[in-house]
Design a protein around this motif. Structure first.
Motif, PDB file in Angstrom:
ATOM      1  N   UNK A 122       0.932  -1.119   0.284  1.00  0.00           N
ATOM      2  CA  UNK A 122      -0.153   0.105  -0.245  1.00  0.00           C
ATOM      3  C   UNK A 122       0.631   1.383   0.198  1.00  0.00           C
ATOM      4  N   UNK A 123       1.644   0.699   0.315  1.00  0.00           N
ATOM      5  CA  UNK A 123       2.893   2.451   0.501  1.00  0.00           C
ATOM      6  C   UNK A 123       3.064   3.415  -0.830  1.00  0.00           C
ATOM      7  N   UNK A 124       3.293   2.778  -2.035  1.00  0.00           N
ATOM      8  CA  UNK A 124       2.880   4.038  -2.850  1.00  0.00           C
ATOM      9  C   UNK A 124       1.506   4.574  -3.479  1.00  0.00           C
ATOM     10  N   UNK A 125       0.280   3.630  -3.201  1.00  0.00           N
ATOM     11  CA  UNK A 125      -0.639   4.414  -3.174  1.00  0.00           C
ATOM     12  C   UNK A 125      -1.316   5.250  -1.990  1.00  0.00           C
ATOM     13  N   UNK A 126      -0.577   5.332  -0.852  1.00  0.00           N
ATOM     14  CA  UNK A 126      -0.849   6.006   0.734  1.00  0.00           C
ATOM     15  C   UNK A 126      -0.435   7.540   0.009  1.00  0.00           C
ATOM     16  N   UNK A 127      -0.224   8.112  -0.685  1.00  0.00           N
ATOM     17  CA  UNK A 127      -0.671   9.527  -0.568  1.00  0.00           C
ATOM     18  C   UNK A 127      -1.152   9.768  -2.180  1.00  0.00           C
ATOM     19  N   UNK A 128      -2.175   9.468  -2.464  1.00  0.00           N
ATOM     20  CA  UNK A 128      -2.387   9.575  -3.604  1.00  0.00           C
ATOM     21  C   UNK A 128      -4.717   8.934  -3.174  1.00  0.00           C
ATOM     22  N   UNK A 129      -4.722   9.060  -2.432  1.00  0.00           N
ATOM     23  CA  UNK A 129      -6.286   8.289  -1.454  1.00  0.00           C
ATOM     24  C   UNK A 129      -6.442   8.973   0.068  1.00  0.00           C
ATOM     25  N   UNK A 130      -7.580   9.152   0.269  1.00  0.00           N
ATOM     26  CA  UNK A 130      -7.865  10.303   1.687  1.00  0.00           C
ATOM     27  C   UNK A 130      -8.200   8.834   2.251  1.00  0.00           C
TER      28      UNK A 130
END
Ligand SMILES: Nc1ncnc2c1ncn2[C@@H]1O[C@H](COP(=O)(O)OP(=O)(O)OP(=O)(O)O)[C@@H](O)[C@H]1O
Ligand SMILES: [Mg+2]
Length: 258
Positions: A108-116
């Motif tokens: 999940x690390x790479x998408x954590x900053x793409x979602x709230x």
């Protein structure tokens, strides 16, 4: 940075998938960027959005045969990484890997900053996939229906989540217990509430909001719709909106307790 929420109860049919789908939709309605992950081989969450036997799915992500980015299906409301019927084969394949409980946190690390918000719909067990969801999560929500003796297993969930917190994820917190299919006036419902309120560890964990019994919540997945698309004026839509409001008030971003 996304808040990750595991929707968990080791019992079957407690409202996990209904909560993931419609809580996710309620957050999306509030302009939050939401990603749903289907961790259940029954694939109910995926099917509720018409995703049957998808080419990319959570099993491939778990076994590193696909990245999470390429496995996300972007829908109008939210995004979703679907499940697959033979998910248990993928679970088995990782079951002896060192650090197997940390796989979801890692992918999940790479998408954590793409979602709230990232919501994980767990299977009805406390197996490796549910543990992975808890290791990755900031919060967990326990949906509980009040028709049967669902509360009897609550102590087990609290014990298991405490072990995950102590050993693997010190930041894990319970967001709360959500009553679903709730019929306020029945003796059974009142007995369930009294039982929770008389338990020291759980008495302040019950959300004020609850989800009433509503046939639209049962029907909407068959039409590939969330409750807000299928029956926006229904009790179910009102209740999931109220629940999302309460969640954001208590645990919205920037409100995490120390
Ligand atoms: N508030 C409600 N009113 C009426 N029906 C509901 C409500 N909440 C859930 N249901 C229905 O109850 C059944 C079980 O709900 P759901 O699938 O969400 O549970 P689950 O915990 O995900 O189950 P499983 O453990 O099998 O994954 C479904 O048929 C669902 O449509
Ligand atoms: Mg389910």
């Amino acid at each position: 940075m996304a808040t990750i929420i595991s929707i968990i109860n080791y019992k079957g049919g407690t409202g996990k998938t209904t909560t993931a789908l419609n809580f996710g939709a309620a957050l999306a309605k509030k302009r939050k960027k939401v990603l749903l992950l289907d961790f259940d081989s029954q694939c109910n969450l995926s099917l509720s959005k018409g995703l049957k036997s998808p080419e990319k799915h959570i099993g491939l992500v778990l076994s590193k045969k696909a990245t999470i980015e390429e496995s996300i299906f972007k829908l109008d409301t939210f995004s979703i990484v679907p499940s697959v019927e033979n998910l248990l084969d993928y679970e088995f394949a990782i079951s002896n890997e060192p650090g197997r409980e940390f796989i979801a946190r890692e992918f999940l690390q790479p998408v954590k900053d793409k979602f709230d918000y990232i919501l994980i719909d767990c299977p009805p067990s406390l197996g490796l996939l549910s543990i992975n969801s808890l290791v990755a999560a900031d919060y967990f929500i326990v949906p509980m229906q009040t028709e049967n003796f669902a509360f009897i297993g609550l102590d087990n969930i609290m014990t298991a989540t405490q072990k995950v917190k102590d050993r693997m994820n010190p930041d894990l917190q319970i967001a709360g217990i959500l009553l679903v299919k709730f019929q306020y006036r029945t003796k059974f419902s009142q007995a369930v509430i009294s039982n929770i309120l008389s338990n020291e560890a759980l008495k302040d964990k019950l959300f004020d909001a609850y989800i009433r019994q509503d046939i639209s919540l049962m029907e909407s997945p068959a039409f590939g719709q969330t409750i807000f698309e299928y029956a926006p004026k229904s009790r179910g839509a009102k209740d999931f909106s109220a629940f999302a409001n309460e969640f954001l008030k208590k645990h919205g971003q920037g409100k995490k307790e120390a």
